[in-house]
Design a protein around this motif. Structure first.
Motif, PDB file in Angstrom:
ATOM      1  N   ILE A   1       0.865  -1.185   0.000  1.00  0.00           N
ATOM      2  CA  ILE A   1       0.000   0.000   0.000  1.00  0.00           C
ATOM      3  C   ILE A   1       0.896   1.228   0.000  1.00  0.00           C
ATOM      4  N   SER A   2       0.642   2.114  -0.948  1.00  0.00           N
ATOM      5  CA  SER A   2       1.410   3.355  -1.098  1.00  0.00           C
ATOM      6  C   SER A   2       0.507   4.531  -0.767  1.00  0.00           C
ATOM      7  N   LEU A   3       1.013   5.455   0.018  1.00  0.00           N
ATOM      8  CA  LEU A   3       0.224   6.642   0.347  1.00  0.00           C
ATOM      9  C   LEU A   3       1.121   7.871   0.407  1.00  0.00           C
ATOM     10  N   GLN A   4       0.505   9.006   0.197  1.00  0.00           N
ATOM     11  CA  GLN A   4       1.213  10.277   0.357  1.00  0.00           C
ATOM     12  C   GLN A   4       0.617  11.016   1.540  1.00  0.00           C
ATOM     13  N   LEU A   5       1.448  11.285   2.537  1.00  0.00           N
ATOM     14  CA  LEU A   5       1.049  12.041   3.719  1.00  0.00           C
ATOM     15  C   LEU A   5       1.769  13.376   3.669  1.00  0.00           C
ATOM     16  N   ASN A   6       1.026  14.444   3.541  1.00  0.00           N
ATOM     17  CA  ASN A   6       1.609  15.763   3.301  1.00  0.00           C
ATOM     18  C   ASN A   6       2.534  15.673   2.089  1.00  0.00           C
ATOM     19  N   GLU A   7       3.831  15.963   2.247  1.00  0.00           N
ATOM     20  CA  GLU A   7       4.765  15.874   1.119  1.00  0.00           C
ATOM     21  C   GLU A   7       5.582  14.592   1.161  1.00  0.00           C
ATOM     22  N   GLY A   8       5.305  13.707   2.118  1.00  0.00           N
ATOM     23  CA  GLY A   8       6.076  12.479   2.267  1.00  0.00           C
ATOM     24  C   GLY A   8       5.369  11.291   1.628  1.00  0.00           C
ATOM     25  N   HIS A   9       6.153  10.431   0.966  1.00  0.00           N
ATOM     26  CA  HIS A   9       5.612   9.241   0.313  1.00  0.00           C
ATOM     27  C   HIS A   9       6.010   8.014   1.129  1.00  0.00           C
ATOM     28  N   ILE A  10       5.003   7.239   1.551  1.00  0.00           N
ATOM     29  CA  ILE A  10       5.211   6.086   2.432  1.00  0.00           C
ATOM     30  C   ILE A  10       4.728   4.833   1.719  1.00  0.00           C
ATOM     31  N   CYS A  11       5.511   3.745   1.858  1.00  0.00           N
ATOM     32  CA  CYS A  11       5.119   2.465   1.273  1.00  0.00           C
ATOM     33  C   CYS A  11       5.212   1.381   2.338  1.00  0.00           C
ATOM     34  N   PHE A  12       4.149   0.592   2.457  1.00  0.00           N
ATOM     35  CA  PHE A  12       4.137  -0.576   3.344  1.00  0.00           C
ATOM     36  C   PHE A  12       4.053  -1.833   2.479  1.00  0.00           C
ATOM     37  N   VAL A  13       4.899  -2.817   2.785  1.00  0.00           N
ATOM     38  CA  VAL A  13       4.895  -4.086   2.051  1.00  0.00           C
ATOM     39  C   VAL A  13       4.738  -5.219   3.060  1.00  0.00           C
ATOM     40  N   ASN A  14       3.801  -6.110   2.792  1.00  0.00           N
ATOM     41  CA  ASN A  14       3.641  -7.334   3.583  1.00  0.00           C
ATOM     42  C   ASN A  14       3.905  -8.509   2.656  1.00  0.00           C
ATOM     43  N   SER A  15       4.866  -9.374   3.022  1.00  0.00           N
ATOM     44  CA  SER A  15       5.212 -10.476   2.133  1.00  0.00           C
ATOM     45  C   SER A  15       5.276 -11.793   2.899  1.00  0.00           C
ATOM     46  N   HIS A  16       5.038 -12.855   2.152  1.00  0.00           N
ATOM     47  CA  HIS A  16       5.205 -14.211   2.648  1.00  0.00           C
ATOM     48  C   HIS A  16       6.094 -14.914   1.630  1.00  0.00           C
ATOM     49  N   LEU A  17       7.350 -15.186   2.018  1.00  0.00           N
ATOM     50  CA  LEU A  17       8.328 -15.732   1.090  1.00  0.00           C
ATOM     51  C   LEU A  17       8.402 -17.260   1.222  1.00  0.00           C
ATOM     52  N   ALA A  18       9.148 -17.863   0.303  1.00  0.00           N
ATOM     53  CA  ALA A  18       9.238 -19.322   0.231  1.00  0.00           C
ATOM     54  C   ALA A  18       9.680 -19.929   1.566  1.00  0.00           C
ATOM     55  N   ALA A  19       9.092 -21.079   1.912  1.00  0.00           N
ATOM     56  CA  ALA A  19       9.352 -21.728   3.198  1.00  0.00           C
ATOM     57  C   ALA A  19      10.478 -22.764   3.064  1.00  0.00           C
ATOM     58  N   HIS A  20      10.805 -23.386   4.222  1.00  0.00           N
ATOM     59  CA  HIS A  20      11.753 -24.497   4.371  1.00  0.00           C
ATOM     60  C   HIS A  20      13.203 -24.013   4.443  1.00  0.00           C
ATOM     61  N   MET A  21      13.952 -24.753   5.229  1.00  0.00           N
ATOM     62  CA  MET A  21      15.323 -24.384   5.579  1.00  0.00           C
ATOM     63  C   MET A  21      16.201 -24.150   4.353  1.00  0.00           C
ATOM     64  N   GLY A  22      16.169 -25.033   3.390  1.00  0.00           N
ATOM     65  CA  GLY A  22      17.118 -24.970   2.287  1.00  0.00           C
ATOM     66  C   GLY A  22      16.728 -24.036   1.160  1.00  0.00           C
ATOM     67  N   TYR A  23      15.556 -23.373   1.258  1.00  0.00           N
ATOM     68  CA  TYR A  23      15.070 -22.584   0.130  1.00  0.00           C
ATOM     69  C   TYR A  23      15.496 -21.118   0.237  1.00  0.00           C
ATOM     70  N   VAL A  24      16.756 -20.901   0.526  1.00  0.00           N
ATOM     71  CA  VAL A  24      17.234 -19.518   0.687  1.00  0.00           C
ATOM     72  C   VAL A  24      17.168 -18.772  -0.637  1.00  0.00           C
ATOM     73  N   GLU A  25      17.673 -19.402  -1.709  1.00  0.00           N
ATOM     74  CA  GLU A  25      17.695 -18.724  -3.005  1.00  0.00           C
ATOM     75  C   GLU A  25      16.274 -18.426  -3.488  1.00  0.00           C
ATOM     76  N   GLU A  26      15.330 -19.345  -3.201  1.00  0.00           N
ATOM     77  CA  GLU A  26      13.946 -19.101  -3.588  1.00  0.00           C
ATOM     78  C   GLU A  26      13.372 -17.888  -2.845  1.00  0.00           C
ATOM     79  N   ARG A  27      13.753 -17.732  -1.574  1.00  0.00           N
ATOM     80  CA  ARG A  27      13.298 -16.547  -0.834  1.00  0.00           C
ATOM     81  C   ARG A  27      13.864 -15.274  -1.458  1.00  0.00           C
ATOM     82  N   ASN A  28      15.146 -15.325  -1.823  1.00  0.00           N
ATOM     83  CA  ASN A  28      15.751 -14.164  -2.490  1.00  0.00           C
ATOM     84  C   ASN A  28      15.026 -13.852  -3.798  1.00  0.00           C
ATOM     85  N   GLN A  29      14.681 -14.900  -4.532  1.00  0.00           N
ATOM     86  CA  GLN A  29      13.975 -14.695  -5.802  1.00  0.00           C
ATOM     87  C   GLN A  29      12.596 -14.096  -5.562  1.00  0.00           C
ATOM     88  N   ASP A  30      11.903 -14.577  -4.535  1.00  0.00           N
ATOM     89  CA  ASP A  30      10.593 -13.994  -4.207  1.00  0.00           C
ATOM     90  C   ASP A  30      10.721 -12.512  -3.893  1.00  0.00           C
TER      91      ASP A  30
END
Length: 844
Positions: free
Chosen positions: A308-337
């Motif tokens: 969600i992106s919003l402009q408050l006065n002259e400031g631009h704010i962005c909030f991101v909520n993410s759920h990345l790839a699970a499991h211990m060995g899936y580091v590269e997949e998380r980076n790709q996500d």
């Protein structure tokens, strides 16, 4: 390469070349690929131009920018004036025209916005027309080879368009009018493990209401809100779940402040909800949302991100909520996500995540604790030393150090236990066969300037999921414009840009570029005069330019003269008349709702630059033109309100009503009721706005001050005032049901729609009908005239007006409510129907 003024005169050192001076006009990541001189033919003369072929590294796009200049060689960047900007996009065309040309180097440039505009290449030793054409073709080819999914970014060109030049100068002087105001932002994330919303009264309060200082903005991210299968198969149940979670979250935030949901967005099981203080809502200028699906085939959306992106006065704010790839060995997949979310999130205005001043990224990032080979897990997780030991092997921190994800982001110090994986209902880590290692899956990171983290913690006493909720509190200094200082700087900048761009063009100077009428009152015309001067050695023609309203100004303004000529060293006085009367008040109030000024006039100089003249003032609110709802929200006479206060009331539909019916309406009805037979003929015409003269203003003041004095006018002027109260608002009294009411053939059916009106409109209508009905029974005025007059005012509609029987329907509808024959059907009615009872009219 450049083509003009490249040499340094003998005996001079340290003199900049044209190319060096032109480079000063651009930003660091904007590169001049080619610079050459051209000219245009303007009547009997030619005008010199410098054309720069420029590329933007950040935008990945190309453009040609044409400058006019005073002399060559150049001595200062201030001698360069942006004349035209051509974005090399899909619509761009370079057309070579040799047939019949006075030179073999004639060409036209055109885009969707401009053109074709003709130029003539000026040959020189250092510039080749063929090379220029080849470079243009190369730029077009480069654009054609770009990924079709990529949105080309030409926003950097706004700084070089005419209005952009003013913006650029204002940007340079930001320090003179920008202040920074503190706001508290509360970011929270929780993987709810497909569990339903907790129904206990304090179920989420320990998570969302624990901030010592009441936050201004909440950004709350949930993951695994529902399984993908459930989300796709039972959307109704999922929507009910979303509503239940949002309701519970609003109930659980800080108790000392009134909040409202600004925006929420869901992608399957990932949801982001932004909640703000109600008082802050008016300062949020825009709000947009976007999502990127990841997971199975990158389309299912069981993983991914919402923002969600919003402009408050002259400031631009962005909030991101993410759920990345699970499991211990899936580091590269998380980076790709992560990288897919960064690349794929582009809001409707073209803004990306990085195009914000303050970015907050939260969610179940799923990075695990990479246990060292050959080492046993640490013992009980009870103190900060243990947590710090674990964090040495945290995958997220390791990947950030390698530059593979969250580059430029910051995370606060972690002094809490790993938030995953717990046996639901306990504070014990996974005791199943898998015995997953504890991990800091749930995180909050930030990026940007003027951000201070005040708290970062997890909540242990919420146990329904296998994750623990996490929250972080920030103090953010938001860029805010001091309007008084900004207005001063803006006026100075406009004058400076005017002067610079007019140096080598036909030009006139204006006495002032802001026309302030001061206090403006309804039905009181006022005038302002200002002078224009010819400040160049040639006669000048000027005119005010038509705008998208198909006129040079708004209807409440009159300009005289609209065009004229100025001889050398001559001046001309221009008069602007402001008329806020019965014919213009609707439009003026609509303008006040959305703008800070009354209008902007464009003074066009033939073959020169346009001058923008802002017309402003302070409108003194009056009851005439305001909606019944707005008047019912007032708690004092309108004469005591300012323009800004009435603007707030007009725009805030959530404001409670102070009275059930406008006092101004009641005062008029009460007076007219007492006049009895003196009002005969008072409603004989449908033209209430035909003859409102200055004497009417005493009636206006009597109403706008809630005067205790006797009514200062005649019964006829009171009748006219009543008609104006009903006729002047932008929306008819019986909207939004005018079309439905005109189709009704019985009073009972019509009453169903009347009951749906807002309370002020409904009360006014019923009270008015009782008053008119009584007057008709007493034969103070004639039934047909009243039905025609009030029917066409109360059922005013530009769409329905085209109906062939519109006037008849309006009259018939009114007769349902003001005729006393007791009949309930139009089928039983005729023009000569007699009197009846008032008993079927409900009280207002």
């Amino acid at each position: 390469m450049e083509s003009v003024g490249d040499h340094v005169p003998n005996g001079l050192t340290g003199v900049k070349s044209n190319l060096e001076i032109v480079r000063e006009r651009f930003k660091e990541d904007e590169i001049i690929l080619y610079l050459f001189e051209a000219y245009q033919i303007k009547g009997p003369e030619d005008a010199n131009r410098l054309l720069a072929l420029v590329s933007s590294e950040s935008g990945g796009t190309f453009a040609i920018i044409s400058f006019s200049f005073v002399r060559t060689p150049l001595t200062s960047v201030n001698e360069l004036i942006v004349n035209k900007v051509f974005a090399i996009d899909e619509s761009f065309q370079l057309q070579q025209d040799c047939k019949g040309s006075i030179t073999a180097y004639q060409f036209d440039l055109s885009t969707a916005e401009d053109g074709p505009i003709k130029y003539y290449f000026y040959p020189s030793e250092s510039a080749s027309y063929e090379e220029f054409v080849a470079k243009i073709i190369s730029c077009k080819s480069s654009m054609a080879r770009s990924d079709p999914e990529t949105v080309l970014n030409f926003r950097w060109l706004n700084d070089y368009r005419q209005i952009g030049e003013v913006k650029q100068e204002l940007k340079k002087r930001e320090s003179e009018y920008i202040v920074y105001k503190d706001i508290i932002i509360y970011c929270a994330t929780w993987n709810v493990n497909n569990k339903p919303c907790c129904d206990s009264p304090d179920g989420l309060r320990s998570w969302l209401g624990c901030s010592e200082r009441a936050p201004d903005i909440y950004a709350i991210g949930l993951q695994e809100l529902d399984t993908p299968a459930k989300a796709m198969l039972n959307s109704t149940q999922v929507q009910a779940s979303v509503a239940q979670w949002n309701e519970k979250m609003v109930q659980s935030v800080h108790p000392d402040v009134e909040y409202e949901i600004l925006q929420y967005h869901r992608l399957v099981g990932i949801m982001l909800t932004v909640i703000v203080r109600k008082q802050l809502r008016q300062h949020i200028l825009r709000c947009r949302f976007k999502s990127v699906a990841r997971g199975v085939l990158n389309t299912l959306g069981n993983k991914g991100g919402v923002a969600i992106s919003l402009q408050l006065n002259e400031g631009h704010i962005c909030f991101v909520n993410s759920h990345l790839a699970a499991h211990m060995g899936y580091v590269e997949e998380r980076n790709q996500d992560y990288n897919a979310i960064v690349d794929g999130l582009r809001f409707d205005d073209g803004r990306t995540i990085s195009d914000h001043d303050h970015i907050f990224w939260l969610g179940d990032l799923n990075y695990r604790i990479q246990e060292p080979p050959g080492q046993q897990r640490p013992g009980p997780l009870t103190d900060a030393q243990t947590y710090e030991l674990l964090l040495q092997y945290d995958q997220l921190r390791q990947e950030m150090r390698k530059g593979k994800c969250f580059e430029g982001y910051t995370e606060g110090e972690i002094k809490f236990r790993p938030t995953y994986k717990y046996d639901p209902g306990t504070d014990n880590y996974d005791s199943s066969e898998k015995q997953r290692a504890p991990a800091y899956c749930d995180r909050v990171l930030w990026k940007g300037t003027r951000i201070e983290q005040l708290a970062y913690n997890s909540i242990m006493d919420i146990r329904q999921s296998d994750h623990k909720p996490v929250y972080a509190v920030f103090r953010v200094k938001i860029k805010t414009r001091d309007e008084v200082k900004y207005k001063r700087v803006q006026e100075e900048v406009l004058k400076a840009v005017d002067k610079r761009e007019n140096d080598n063009q036909p030009q006139i100077s204006v006495e002032k570029t802001v026309i302030d009428f001061g206090r403006v009152r309804f039905n009181e015309p006022c005038m302002q005069d200002f002078n224009v001067y010819n400040s160049c050695p040639l006669p000048v023609d000027f005119s005010f330019k038509e705008k998208d309203i198909h006129d040079i100004c708004e209807k409440w303004l009159q300009v005289d003269p609209r065009k004229d000529s100025l001889m050398i060293d001559s001046a001309r006085s221009i008069r602007i008349k402001m008329v806020a009367d019965v014919h213009t008040i609707r439009g003026l109030l609509k303008k006040i709702r959305t703008s800070d000024n009354f209008d902007i006039l464009i003074l066009h100089v033939e073959n020169g630059r346009d001058i923008f003249i802002t017309v402003t003032g302070d409108y003194q609110p009056s009851c005439f033109g305001l909606s019944m709802e707005t008047m019912c929200r007032t708690d004092r006479p309108l004469s005591e309100y300012s323009q800004e206060q009435i603007k707030h009331l007009m725009n805030d539909d959530s404001q409670e009503y102070c009275v059930t019916m406008p006092r101004e309406f009641f005062l008029l009805i009460d007076y007219l009721h007492k006049q009895g037979s003196k009002l005969e003929g008072g409603f004989h015409t449908f033209e209430p706005r035909k003859s409102v003269n200055a004497h009417f203003n005493v009636v206006r003041d009597w109403l706008d001050t809630w005067s205790d004095e006797e009514f200062p006018g005649t019964p006829q002027s009171a009748a006219q005032a009543l008609l104006l109260l009903l006729d002047l608002p932008e929306q008819a009294l019986l909207e939004p049901f005018v079309e439905d009411l005109l189709a009704c053939n019985s009073k009972s059916k019509a009453m169903d729609y009347i009951a749906l009106l807002s309370p002020p409109k409904r009360n006014v209508f019923m009270h008015l009908c009782m008053f008119l009905r009584e007057g008709i029974e007493c034969q103070y005025y004639e039934l047909h005239q009243v039905a025609v007059t009030f029917g066409r005012i109360l059922l005013r509609s530009s769409e329905c007006k085209a109906w062939p029987d519109y006037k008849v329907r309006c009259s018939q509808f009114m007769r349902l409510f003001i005729e006393s024959d007791g009949a309930d059907s139009l089928a039983n009615r005729n023009e000569g129907a007699g009197a009846g009872s008032k008993a079927d009219l409900p009280a207002a």
